[in-house]
Scaffold this motif. Structure first.
Motif, PDB file in Angstrom:
ATOM      1  N   ILE A  12       2.647 -10.119  17.798  1.00 28.80           N
ATOM      2  CA  ILE A  12       4.082  -9.856  17.851  1.00 28.80           C
ATOM      3  C   ILE A  12       4.485  -9.739  19.313  1.00 28.80           C
ATOM      4  CG2 ILE A  12       4.186  -8.720  15.611  1.00 28.80           C
ATOM      5  CD1 ILE A  12       4.288  -6.048  17.083  1.00 28.80           C
ATOM      6  N   PRO A  13       5.699 -10.166  19.649  1.00 27.34           N
ATOM      7  CA  PRO A  13       6.125 -10.051  21.041  1.00 27.34           C
ATOM      8  C   PRO A  13       6.321  -8.578  21.427  1.00 27.34           C
ATOM      9  CG  PRO A  13       7.894 -10.901  19.679  1.00 27.34           C
ATOM     10  CD  PRO A  13       6.686 -10.816  18.814  1.00 27.34           C
ATOM     11  N   THR A  14       6.112  -8.277  22.688  1.00 24.62           N
ATOM     12  CA  THR A  14       6.227  -6.884  23.128  1.00 24.62           C
ATOM     13  C   THR A  14       7.662  -6.386  23.095  1.00 24.62           C
ATOM     14  OG1 THR A  14       6.341  -7.621  25.413  1.00 24.62           O
ATOM     15  CG2 THR A  14       4.192  -6.945  24.589  1.00 24.62           C
ATOM     16  N   LEU A  15       8.625  -7.291  23.071  1.00 24.47           N
ATOM     17  CA  LEU A  15      10.011  -6.845  23.003  1.00 24.47           C
ATOM     18  C   LEU A  15      10.379  -6.279  21.632  1.00 24.47           C
ATOM     19  CD1 LEU A  15      11.906  -9.571  25.033  1.00 24.47           C
ATOM     20  CD2 LEU A  15      11.343  -7.250  25.719  1.00 24.47           C
ATOM     21  N   LEU A  16       9.644  -6.627  20.599  1.00 24.65           N
ATOM     22  CA  LEU A  16       9.952  -6.112  19.268  1.00 24.65           C
ATOM     23  C   LEU A  16       9.756  -4.596  19.167  1.00 24.65           C
ATOM     24  CD1 LEU A  16      10.833  -6.736  16.373  1.00 24.65           C
ATOM     25  CD2 LEU A  16       8.431  -7.134  15.839  1.00 24.65           C
ATOM     26  N   PRO A  17       8.615  -4.021  19.603  1.00 24.53           N
ATOM     27  CA  PRO A  17       8.508  -2.559  19.573  1.00 24.53           C
ATOM     28  C   PRO A  17       9.522  -1.868  20.486  1.00 24.53           C
ATOM     29  CG  PRO A  17       6.359  -3.539  19.978  1.00 24.53           C
ATOM     30  CD  PRO A  17       7.345  -4.634  19.982  1.00 24.53           C
ATOM     31  N   ILE A  18       9.837  -2.513  21.606  1.00 20.53           N
ATOM     32  CA  ILE A  18      10.850  -1.940  22.496  1.00 20.53           C
ATOM     33  C   ILE A  18      12.206  -1.914  21.794  1.00 20.53           C
ATOM     34  CG2 ILE A  18      12.095  -2.276  24.662  1.00 20.53           C
ATOM     35  CD1 ILE A  18       9.536  -3.471  25.789  1.00 20.53           C
ATOM     36  N   PHE A  19      12.531  -2.991  21.087  1.00 20.01           N
ATOM     37  CA  PHE A  19      13.794  -3.047  20.361  1.00 20.01           C
ATOM     38  C   PHE A  19      13.829  -2.012  19.241  1.00 20.01           C
ATOM     39  CE2 PHE A  19      16.549  -4.834  17.052  1.00 20.01           C
ATOM     40  CZ  PHE A  19      17.735  -4.864  17.756  1.00 20.01           C
ATOM     41  N   LEU A  20      12.727  -1.832  18.523  1.00 18.96           N
ATOM     42  CA  LEU A  20      12.685  -0.828  17.460  1.00 18.96           C
ATOM     43  C   LEU A  20      12.821   0.581  18.025  1.00 18.96           C
ATOM     44  CD1 LEU A  20       9.906  -2.342  15.191  1.00 18.96           C
ATOM     45  CD2 LEU A  20      12.388  -2.421  14.862  1.00 18.96           C
ATOM     46  N   ALA A  21      12.210   0.826  19.171  1.00 16.98           N
ATOM     47  CA  ALA A  21      12.358   2.132  19.816  1.00 16.98           C
ATOM     48  C   ALA A  21      13.788   2.354  20.280  1.00 16.98           C
ATOM     49  CB  ALA A  21      11.394   2.250  20.995  1.00 16.98           C
ATOM     50  N   SER A  22      14.423   1.314  20.778  1.00  8.81           N
ATOM     51  CA  SER A  22      15.815   1.457  21.213  1.00  8.81           C
ATOM     52  C   SER A  22      16.735   1.673  20.018  1.00  8.81           C
ATOM     53  CB  SER A  22      16.259   0.251  22.035  1.00  8.81           C
ATOM     54  OG  SER A  22      16.253  -0.915  21.254  1.00  8.81           O
ATOM     55  N   LEU A  23      16.411   1.096  18.863  1.00 10.34           N
ATOM     56  CA  LEU A  23      17.191   1.368  17.653  1.00 10.34           C
ATOM     57  C   LEU A  23      17.084   2.837  17.248  1.00 10.34           C
ATOM     58  CD1 LEU A  23      16.589  -1.688  15.312  1.00 10.34           C
ATOM     59  CD2 LEU A  23      18.729  -0.981  16.365  1.00 10.34           C
ATOM     60  N   LEU A  50      27.399  -0.773  19.886  1.00  7.37           N
ATOM     61  CA  LEU A  50      26.674  -1.968  20.325  1.00  7.37           C
ATOM     62  C   LEU A  50      26.352  -1.896  21.811  1.00  7.37           C
ATOM     63  CD1 LEU A  50      25.589  -4.830  19.736  1.00  7.37           C
ATOM     64  CD2 LEU A  50      27.864  -5.663  20.348  1.00  7.37           C
ATOM     65  N   CYS A  51      27.298  -1.455  22.617  1.00  5.30           N
ATOM     66  CA  CYS A  51      27.063  -1.335  24.061  1.00  5.30           C
ATOM     67  C   CYS A  51      25.972  -0.314  24.362  1.00  5.30           C
ATOM     68  CB  CYS A  51      28.349  -0.965  24.775  1.00  5.30           C
ATOM     69  SG  CYS A  51      29.544  -2.307  24.787  1.00  5.30           S
ATOM     70  N   LEU A  52      25.946   0.787  23.609  1.00 13.17           N
ATOM     71  CA  LEU A  52      24.881   1.767  23.798  1.00 13.17           C
ATOM     72  C   LEU A  52      23.519   1.173  23.462  1.00 13.17           C
ATOM     73  CD1 LEU A  52      26.410   5.044  22.349  1.00 13.17           C
ATOM     74  CD2 LEU A  52      25.787   4.587  24.707  1.00 13.17           C
ATOM     75  N   LEU A  53      23.458   0.400  22.400  1.00 11.73           N
ATOM     76  CA  LEU A  53      22.194  -0.243  22.031  1.00 11.73           C
ATOM     77  C   LEU A  53      21.735  -1.215  23.111  1.00 11.73           C
ATOM     78  CD1 LEU A  53      19.956  -0.759  19.937  1.00 11.73           C
ATOM     79  CD2 LEU A  53      21.422  -2.550  19.013  1.00 11.73           C
ATOM     80  N   VAL A  54      22.640  -2.003  23.631  1.00 14.19           N
ATOM     81  CA  VAL A  54      22.286  -2.966  24.680  1.00 14.19           C
ATOM     82  C   VAL A  54      21.830  -2.240  25.944  1.00 14.19           C
ATOM     83  CG1 VAL A  54      23.238  -4.734  26.208  1.00 14.19           C
ATOM     84  CG2 VAL A  54      23.728  -4.809  23.769  1.00 14.19           C
ATOM     85  N   CYS A  55      22.507  -1.178  26.313  1.00 18.36           N
ATOM     86  CA  CYS A  55      22.123  -0.424  27.515  1.00 18.36           C
ATOM     87  C   CYS A  55      20.760   0.237  27.350  1.00 18.36           C
ATOM     88  CB  CYS A  55      23.182   0.621  27.830  1.00 18.36           C
ATOM     89  SG  CYS A  55      24.707  -0.070  28.466  1.00 18.36           S
ATOM     90  N   ILE A  56      20.497   0.815  26.183  1.00 18.52           N
ATOM     91  CA  ILE A  56      19.205   1.461  25.944  1.00 18.52           C
ATOM     92  C   ILE A  56      18.087   0.427  25.946  1.00 18.52           C
ATOM     93  CG2 ILE A  56      17.846   2.710  24.218  1.00 18.52           C
ATOM     94  CD1 ILE A  56      20.452   4.152  23.446  1.00 18.52           C
ATOM     95  N   PHE A  57      18.307  -0.705  25.268  1.00 21.40           N
ATOM     96  CA  PHE A  57      17.292  -1.756  25.218  1.00 21.40           C
ATOM     97  C   PHE A  57      17.018  -2.320  26.609  1.00 21.40           C
ATOM     98  CE2 PHE A  57      16.259  -6.311  24.571  1.00 21.40           C
ATOM     99  CZ  PHE A  57      15.017  -6.136  23.971  1.00 21.40           C
TER     100      PHE A  57
END
Length: 66
Positions: A12-23, A50-57
């Motif tokens: 799995i790409p490493t961005l997937l766990p980062i995205f789940l953590a940001s969610l 949505l902006c908060l999610l993008v900033c956190i990610f």
């Protein structure tokens, strides 16, 4: 940092766990901001979420990849 993580033999790409953590972080922050009543002052609460999610990610990605 490796580009893929092996989980039970599946890459799995490493961005997937980062995205789940940001969610998860965005959900917690959304709950706090909702109970504080800050979304009543926002013009478009869904856009703020949505902006908060993008900033956190983006922040998590920059911390990990820089």
């Amino acid at each position: 940092m490796p580009r893929e993580l092996a989980v039970f033999g599946i890459l799995i790409p490493t961005l997937l766990p980062i995205f789940l953590a940001s969610l998860l972080l965005q959900g917690a922050l959304d709950w706090v901001l909702g109970h504080a009543g800050l979304y009543r002052r926002a013009w478009h609460p869904a856009l703020v979420r949505l902006c908060l999610l993008v900033c956190i990610f983006s922040a998590l990605t920059l911390v990990l990849y820089s």
